[in-house]
Motif scaffolding. Structure first.
Motif, PDB file in Angstrom:
ATOM      1  N   ARG A 562       0.849  -1.194   0.000  1.00 50.86           N
ATOM      2  CA  ARG A 562       0.000   0.000   0.000  1.00 50.86           C
ATOM      3  C   ARG A 562       0.884   1.242   0.000  1.00 50.86           C
ATOM      4  NH1 ARG A 562      -5.282   0.550   1.102  1.00 50.86           N
ATOM      5  NH2 ARG A 562      -5.395  -1.527   2.062  1.00 50.86           N
ATOM      6  N   PRO A 563       0.672   2.182  -0.923  1.00 54.63           N
ATOM      7  CA  PRO A 563       1.522   3.384  -0.965  1.00 54.63           C
ATOM      8  C   PRO A 563       1.327   4.263   0.267  1.00 54.63           C
ATOM      9  CG  PRO A 563      -0.311   3.588  -2.499  1.00 54.63           C
ATOM     10  CD  PRO A 563      -0.332   2.184  -2.001  1.00 54.63           C
ATOM     11  N   VAL A 564       2.435   4.755   0.795  1.00 55.48           N
ATOM     12  CA  VAL A 564       2.425   5.619   1.974  1.00 55.48           C
ATOM     13  C   VAL A 564       3.381   6.770   1.736  1.00 55.48           C
ATOM     14  CG1 VAL A 564       2.975   5.834   4.426  1.00 55.48           C
ATOM     15  CG2 VAL A 564       1.882   3.751   3.579  1.00 55.48           C
ATOM     16  N   ALA A 565       2.936   7.973   2.020  1.00 52.04           N
ATOM     17  CA  ALA A 565       3.800   9.151   1.999  1.00 52.04           C
ATOM     18  C   ALA A 565       3.836   9.712   3.405  1.00 52.04           C
ATOM     19  CB  ALA A 565       3.278  10.190   1.015  1.00 52.04           C
ATOM     20  N   GLY A 566       5.019  10.065   3.877  1.00 52.96           N
ATOM     21  CA  GLY A 566       5.071  10.565   5.245  1.00 52.96           C
ATOM     22  C   GLY A 566       6.404  11.179   5.596  1.00 52.96           C
ATOM     23  N   LYS A 567       6.435  11.832   6.737  1.00 49.46           N
ATOM     24  CA  LYS A 567       7.649  12.515   7.186  1.00 49.46           C
ATOM     25  C   LYS A 567       7.772  12.403   8.697  1.00 49.46           C
ATOM     26  CE  LYS A 567      11.325  14.898   6.626  1.00 49.46           C
ATOM     27  NZ  LYS A 567      11.819  14.224   7.860  1.00 49.46           N
ATOM     28  N   THR A 568       8.972  12.054   9.115  1.00 53.69           N
ATOM     29  CA  THR A 568       9.271  12.022  10.542  1.00 53.69           C
ATOM     30  C   THR A 568       9.645  13.415  11.026  1.00 53.69           C
ATOM     31  OG1 THR A 568      11.529  11.433   9.939  1.00 53.69           O
ATOM     32  CG2 THR A 568      10.060   9.634  10.540  1.00 53.69           C
ATOM     33  N   GLY A 569       9.588  13.595  12.335  1.00 52.90           N
ATOM     34  CA  GLY A 569       9.995  14.860  12.928  1.00 52.90           C
ATOM     35  C   GLY A 569      10.424  14.637  14.366  1.00 52.90           C
ATOM     36  N   THR A 570      11.640  15.049  14.691  1.00 49.66           N
ATOM     37  CA  THR A 570      12.160  14.928  16.054  1.00 49.66           C
ATOM     38  C   THR A 570      13.000  16.151  16.361  1.00 49.66           C
ATOM     39  OG1 THR A 570      12.396  12.553  15.618  1.00 49.66           O
ATOM     40  CG2 THR A 570      13.285  13.386  17.690  1.00 49.66           C
ATOM     41  N   THR A 571      12.694  16.833  17.434  1.00 52.96           N
ATOM     42  CA  THR A 571      13.493  18.004  17.780  1.00 52.96           C
ATOM     43  C   THR A 571      14.854  17.559  18.296  1.00 52.96           C
ATOM     44  OG1 THR A 571      12.472  18.036  19.971  1.00 52.96           O
ATOM     45  CG2 THR A 571      11.497  19.435  18.286  1.00 52.96           C
ATOM     46  N   SER A 572      15.839  18.435  18.171  1.00 50.53           N
ATOM     47  CA  SER A 572      17.213  18.063  18.481  1.00 50.53           C
ATOM     48  C   SER A 572      17.410  17.696  19.936  1.00 50.53           C
ATOM     49  CB  SER A 572      18.151  19.217  18.117  1.00 50.53           C
ATOM     50  OG  SER A 572      17.863  20.341  18.906  1.00 50.53           O
ATOM     51  N   ASP A 573      16.564  18.240  20.822  1.00 54.27           N
ATOM     52  CA  ASP A 573      16.686  17.908  22.229  1.00 54.27           C
ATOM     53  C   ASP A 573      15.787  16.731  22.607  1.00 54.27           C
ATOM     54  OD1 ASP A 573      14.358  19.267  21.795  1.00 54.27           O
ATOM     55  OD2 ASP A 573      14.919  21.024  22.972  1.00 54.27           O
ATOM     56  N   ASP A 574      15.224  16.071  21.593  1.00 56.30           N
ATOM     57  CA  ASP A 574      14.404  14.870  21.795  1.00 56.30           C
ATOM     58  C   ASP A 574      13.195  15.110  22.693  1.00 56.30           C
ATOM     59  OD1 ASP A 574      16.239  13.517  20.232  1.00 56.30           O
ATOM     60  OD2 ASP A 574      17.388  12.795  21.943  1.00 56.30           O
ATOM     61  N   LYS A 575      12.643  16.322  22.653  1.00 56.30           N
ATOM     62  CA  LYS A 575      11.475  16.629  23.474  1.00 56.30           C
ATOM     63  C   LYS A 575      10.161  16.367  22.738  1.00 56.30           C
ATOM     64  CE  LYS A 575      13.744  20.140  26.331  1.00 56.30           C
ATOM     65  NZ  LYS A 575      13.761  21.577  26.734  1.00 56.30           N
ATOM     66  N   ASP A 576      10.202  16.357  21.421  1.00 54.33           N
ATOM     67  CA  ASP A 576       9.002  16.124  20.616  1.00 54.33           C
ATOM     68  C   ASP A 576       9.339  15.163  19.489  1.00 54.33           C
ATOM     69  OD1 ASP A 576       6.854  18.289  21.509  1.00 54.33           O
ATOM     70  OD2 ASP A 576       8.798  19.287  21.463  1.00 54.33           O
ATOM     71  N   ALA A 577       8.473  14.189  19.282  1.00 54.69           N
ATOM     72  CA  ALA A 577       8.653  13.239  18.188  1.00 54.69           C
ATOM     73  C   ALA A 577       7.335  13.091  17.442  1.00 54.69           C
ATOM     74  CB  ALA A 577       9.128  11.883  18.711  1.00 54.69           C
ATOM     75  N   TRP A 578       7.407  13.123  16.101  1.00 51.37           N
ATOM     76  CA  TRP A 578       6.211  13.100  15.262  1.00 51.37           C
ATOM     77  C   TRP A 578       6.353  12.068  14.142  1.00 51.37           C
ATOM     78  CZ3 TRP A 578       2.324  17.180  15.504  1.00 51.37           C
ATOM     79  CH2 TRP A 578       2.633  18.220  16.384  1.00 51.37           C
ATOM     80  N   PHE A 579       5.221  11.554  13.722  1.00 46.58           N
ATOM     81  CA  PHE A 579       5.140  10.989  12.379  1.00 46.58           C
ATOM     82  C   PHE A 579       3.838  11.453  11.758  1.00 46.58           C
ATOM     83  CE2 PHE A 579       4.062   8.001   9.024  1.00 46.58           C
ATOM     84  CZ  PHE A 579       5.191   8.179   8.240  1.00 46.58           C
ATOM     85  N   ALA A 580       3.958  12.107  10.614  1.00 47.51           N
ATOM     86  CA  ALA A 580       2.799  12.584   9.858  1.00 47.51           C
ATOM     87  C   ALA A 580       2.823  11.888   8.509  1.00 47.51           C
ATOM     88  CB  ALA A 580       2.859  14.101   9.675  1.00 47.51           C
ATOM     89  N   GLY A 581       1.769  11.171   8.196  1.00 47.66           N
ATOM     90  CA  GLY A 581       1.760  10.433   6.938  1.00 47.66           C
ATOM     91  C   GLY A 581       0.363  10.180   6.427  1.00 47.66           C
ATOM     92  N   TYR A 582       0.301   9.687   5.198  1.00 43.57           N
ATOM     93  CA  TYR A 582      -1.013   9.459   4.605  1.00 43.57           C
ATOM     94  C   TYR A 582      -0.942   8.416   3.500  1.00 43.57           C
ATOM     95  CZ  TYR A 582       0.900  13.057   1.390  1.00 43.57           C
ATOM     96  OH  TYR A 582       1.692  13.786   0.536  1.00 43.57           O
ATOM     97  N   THR A 583      -2.097   7.843   3.242  1.00 43.14           N
ATOM     98  CA  THR A 583      -2.330   6.980   2.089  1.00 43.14           C
ATOM     99  C   THR A 583      -3.334   7.715   1.202  1.00 43.14           C
ATOM    100  OG1 THR A 583      -4.237   5.866   3.086  1.00 43.14           O
ATOM    101  CG2 THR A 583      -2.046   4.981   3.621  1.00 43.14           C
ATOM    102  N   PRO A 584      -3.692   7.161   0.059  1.00 38.24           N
ATOM    103  CA  PRO A 584      -4.708   7.846  -0.760  1.00 38.24           C
ATOM    104  C   PRO A 584      -6.046   8.019  -0.045  1.00 38.24           C
ATOM    105  CG  PRO A 584      -3.507   6.283  -2.109  1.00 38.24           C
ATOM    106  CD  PRO A 584      -3.058   6.043  -0.692  1.00 38.24           C
ATOM    107  N   GLU A 585      -6.267   7.245   1.047  1.00 32.96           N
ATOM    108  CA  GLU A 585      -7.577   7.295   1.702  1.00 32.96           C
ATOM    109  C   GLU A 585      -7.602   8.149   2.979  1.00 32.96           C
ATOM    110  OE1 GLU A 585      -6.815   3.538  -0.485  1.00 32.96           O
ATOM    111  OE2 GLU A 585      -5.841   4.452   1.269  1.00 32.96           O
TER     112      GLU A 585
END
Length: 815
Positions: A562-585
């Motif tokens: 299944r196709p997935v597009a997404g981007k990770t995100g982590t601040t340099s001091d490791d205080k916030d961690a993210w994953f934002a992603g999506y499929t066609p749906e």
């Protein structure tokens, strides 16, 4: 004739001014009386029909999911009626003193109070004092709308007189105390006593009775749970009023005012659990912001929402699983840390499918991290504020940027892994979350243009210089998600949704329709849509983020075929961690961090957040047919040099050629000027020292060859390479020049040094084919024999120069 004119002038002179004034006054009075009579008759004509059942308790509001199944009812049974003779005398006197001191004397209207309020309003130049009696307040809550018009006031007065004729004073007072709203979903004095103080009204002391008596005027403003200072001030006003009317002594008031009220009610300790609490809380907050607490909690609304119970359940399961979190502990407020938040929405409608604002839910309308928390987004902000605006202005995924240690102003921008790759494409910069590349791309695009692009995607928390010249987001740290306030998970999800929706941003909504108690539609929500970017831009950004999942920092979010597009995100001091992603749906955003931001050990966007994301999305899309991201018209494919971003030249090595997608009209027209092979340190891409464990030959654009010695492995610099291109002039070539084969640190063989010559060529004249003599070909070095029997070969653990690492941008400081 002359005598007639004299007589006329004499008559005019004899006109009596007093008589004229009387005539005009009478005329105006008749007009005023007629107008007032007409207004009264008009108001009475439209007045609600007398119906004693309206004085009964009001209806709860019901909330439904996307399939119109009821989720919950808001504050059902949160009114406990109580008889008047069970209400303590101090409670009655507290209400009389602050609401209607002459209640037992008037017939529904207090004319003295009306005149006093009018004079006070005139003196203050505004509506400074109310004049409604307890009976009028009961009428207003039971029969009429809250609008403040003369027509409504007349109706209120007439109905108040009718109530006074049909009920005794004690009956009216009882209905009033059982009907009025005290805040926190409590209707009636008995419910309020339980909600705020955890006891029956008969057990209230003087200061508690005064606190409750002060709430009906403005429950939200004086709610002690929300603002103890405001609630206490209002309580003291009630106590002073009781002294004024001699219900209590001065000493009793002073003693009560000196006490601090302790809230021990159900708000502070417990509440009835309900399904999908964070989603319901978000719906409740949205409704209250639009209609007010009174209408939401007792108006009998029917609220149809976008909630998908299946997706919401999967999201709650993921958030409740301790295996999806690092080692956790409870903070001094009793809240488990680190926390997390999840938002899932449909990018094509803007409908919010699931909201989970924390790992646990302990009270109604508690803080919702998914919709209200502002947190630093780290590299998850790069598609929104860096590459989106760059692609929109005509750049392409195969365009290149020089990834080298860079200083702008007084600040040096670094990559999370300390490695620098030289010329790198935008696609690889996104896939491997290269910080220096993002900063340079934003600088080239323009900071203001980049931030304005983000604002078009619904990011509302950005601070611009016109708002705050001293502290704002108009700096290059914004490229790495270093923002003044941060972003909300819901807003980031909606922004990513625009990439998934052909560039159309849709303002997210959780409510589809609201009906009143009679089934009349009072709100039909149509999500607002904005064309935020070109369709080709949305597709190219999606394609770049697919690479992050395919081979970059977000491989742990892969859903297989299944196709997935997404981007990770982590601040340099490791205080916030993210994953934002999506499929066609669907679009899904996951955030993780401590409520009081602090370092998290080994928590990156590609670790726990991506794991939670993968669980929710794989479950939600189970059984849904796999489909690809839709490619719009205007997308073309072309092959370019990955070091220059231009069409291939004669000297471009085959390994540097890439085929990529472009928006029509953005394919480069110029050819690459040429490459120069340079031996560099495999880790730093700088000129090697004698301490560099691995050296490789890399091709650099002419004029872009490295000049600095490796800072990672400090040692003696090696002799500078000979200028020119190494060629093999072995006689077996019959005088034709071929590129020489030079062995790397893990290779052996190659062209013998005695037949290798460095030769300088003019542009376009260098050979492009490598030596084909069999004896000169390169072969891998065999593993070293340590001489220890029984040992196994240890694989080379050195990280290659382009290997993905955790997505950790440098600490965002203002440049």
């Amino acid at each position: 004739m002359a005598n007639t004119q004299k007589s006329t002038r004499k008559s005019i002179r004899k006109l009596n001014p007093l008589r004229l004034a009387i005539v005009v006054g009478v005329f105006l009075c008749l007009i005023l009386i007629g107008s007032a009579t007409g207004l009264v008759l008009y108001s009475i004509k439209d007045m609600p029909a007398w119906n004693p059942t309206v004085l009964q308790p009001n209806l709860p509001s019901n909330i439904y999911d996307k399939d119109k199944n009821e989720i919950t009812s808001i504050y059902v049974e949160n009114r406990v009626p109580i008889q008047f003779d069970k209400i303590p005398d101090k409670v009655v006197k507290a209400f009389l003193s602050i609401e209607d001191i002459r209640f037992y004397e008037h017939k529904g209207l207090d004319l003295r109070r009306i005149v006093g309020a009018l004079l006070a309003d005139i003196k203050a130049g505004k509506a400074a004092q109310g004049a409604s009696t307890i009976t009028q307040q009961l009428v207003k809550r039971a029969f009429l709308s809250p609008e403040k018009t003369m027509k409504r006031k007349i109706q209120e007065a007439v109905l108040a007189v009718q109530i006074e004729r049909r009920f005794t004073k004690d009956q009216i007072f009882e209905m009033y105390l059982n009907q009025i709203y005290f805040g926190e979903g409590a209707y009636g004095i008995q419910s309020a006593s339980q909600v705020y103080f955890g006891q029956d009204v008969k057990d209230l002391n003087l200061e508690e009775a005064a606190m409750l008596a002060g709430l009906p005027k403005a429950p939200n403003n004086y709610d002690p749970f929300k603002d103890m200072e405001a609630g206490t001030k209002r309580r003291n006003i009630v106590l002073e009023s009781m002294v004024r009317y001699e219900f209590i002594t001065r000493a009793e008031a002073d003693a009560a005012e000196a006490k601090t009220v302790t809230l021990t009610g159900t708000k502070a300790k417990q509440y009835d659990t309900y399904k999908f609490p964070y989603f319901v809380d978000y719906i409740t907050d949205t409704l209250i912001a639009k209609y007010g607490e009174d209408k939401v909690y007792k108006g009998g609304l029917k609220v149809y929402t976008t909630l998908d119970p299946k997706i919401q359940t999967y999201a709650e399961q993921a958030m409740a699983n301790p295996k999806n979190f690092p080692q956790s502990k409870t903070d001094d407020k009793g809240v488990i840390q680190p926390q997390a938040a999840v938002v899932v929405l449909d990018p094509h409608t803007g409908y919010i499918k699931a909201v989970v604002g924390g790992r646990d839910h302990k009270q109604k309308r508690q803080f919702n991290r998914a919709t209200d928390a502002l947190r630093q987004p780290g590299s998850a902000f790069k598609p929104v504020a860096v590459y989106g605006p760059a692609i929109e202005r005509g750049q392409a995924p195969a365009d290149v940027v020089d990834d080298t240690l860079t200083k702008f102003g007084s600040y040096t921008y670094k990559n999370y892994d300390g490695k620098y790759r030289g010329m790198i494409t935008y696609r690889k910069a996104v896939a491997y979350s290269v910080n220096v590349a993002a900063v340079k791309v934003m600088k080239e695009t323009g900071i203001i243009k980049s931030l304005n692009f983000a604002k078009k995607l619904g990011i509302s928390s950005l601070v611009m210089s016109e708002t705050n010249p001293n502290r704002n987001d108009e700096n290059l740290s914004s490229a790495l998600g270093g923002l003044t306030w941060g972003v909300k998970p819901l807003e980031l999800a909606a922004a990513y949704g625009a990439f998934d929706n052909d560039g159309v941003y849709i303002q997210p909504t959780a409510i589809i329709k609201v009906e009143d108690r009679d089934g009349n539609i009072i709100d039909q929500v149509t999500p607002k849509k904005t064309i935020a970017m070109k369709k080709t831009t949305a597709y190219l950004i999606t394609s770049m983020m697919e690479s992050a999942v395919d081979y970059g920092t977000a491989t742990s979010a892969s859903l297989g075929s299944r196709p997935v597009a997404g981007k990770t995100g982590t601040t340099s001091d490791d205080k916030d961690a993210w994953f934002a992603g999506y499929t066609p749906e669907l679009v899904c955003v996951v955030w993780m961090g401590h409520d009081d931001p602090k370092h998290m050990n080994k928590v990156y966007g590609g670790s726990y957040p991506a794991k939670i994301w993968r669980y929710i999305m794989s479950k939600s899309l189970s059984g849904v047919p796999v489909k690809e991201f839709q490619k719009p018209d205007g997308i073309v494919l072309a092959t370019v040099c990955s070091k220059s971003g231009k069409l291939p030249g004669d000297t471009c090595p085959k390994e540097d050629l890439v085929s990529d997608v472009f928006a029509k009209g953005t394919v480069p027209s110029m050819h690459c000027e040429g490459h120069t092979p340079v031996e560099v340190c495999a880790e730093s891409s700088q000129l090697p020292t004698d301490k560099c464990p691995q050296r490789v030959t890399m091709f650099f654009l002419n004029g872009k060859e490295p000049t600095d010695t490796c800072k990672t492995h400090v040692g003696q610099p090696l002799p500078p390479p000979k200028p020119g291109t190494p060629v093999c002039n072995d006689p077996l070539h019959g005088g034709i020049l071929y590129l020489a084969l030079i062995p790397g640190p893990t290779e052996q063989g190659g062209c013998p040094p005695e037949v290798v010559q460095n030769k300088v060529f003019s542009e376009g004249q260098a050979p492009t084919a490598y030596c084909d003599i069999p004896e000169h070909q390169l072969t891998p070095k065999p593993p070293e024999d340590t001489g220890s029997p029984g040992t196994q070969d240890t694989p080379n653990t050195t990280t290659p120069v382009n290997s993905p690492g955790p997505d950790k941008p440098n600490k965002p400081n203002k440049p």
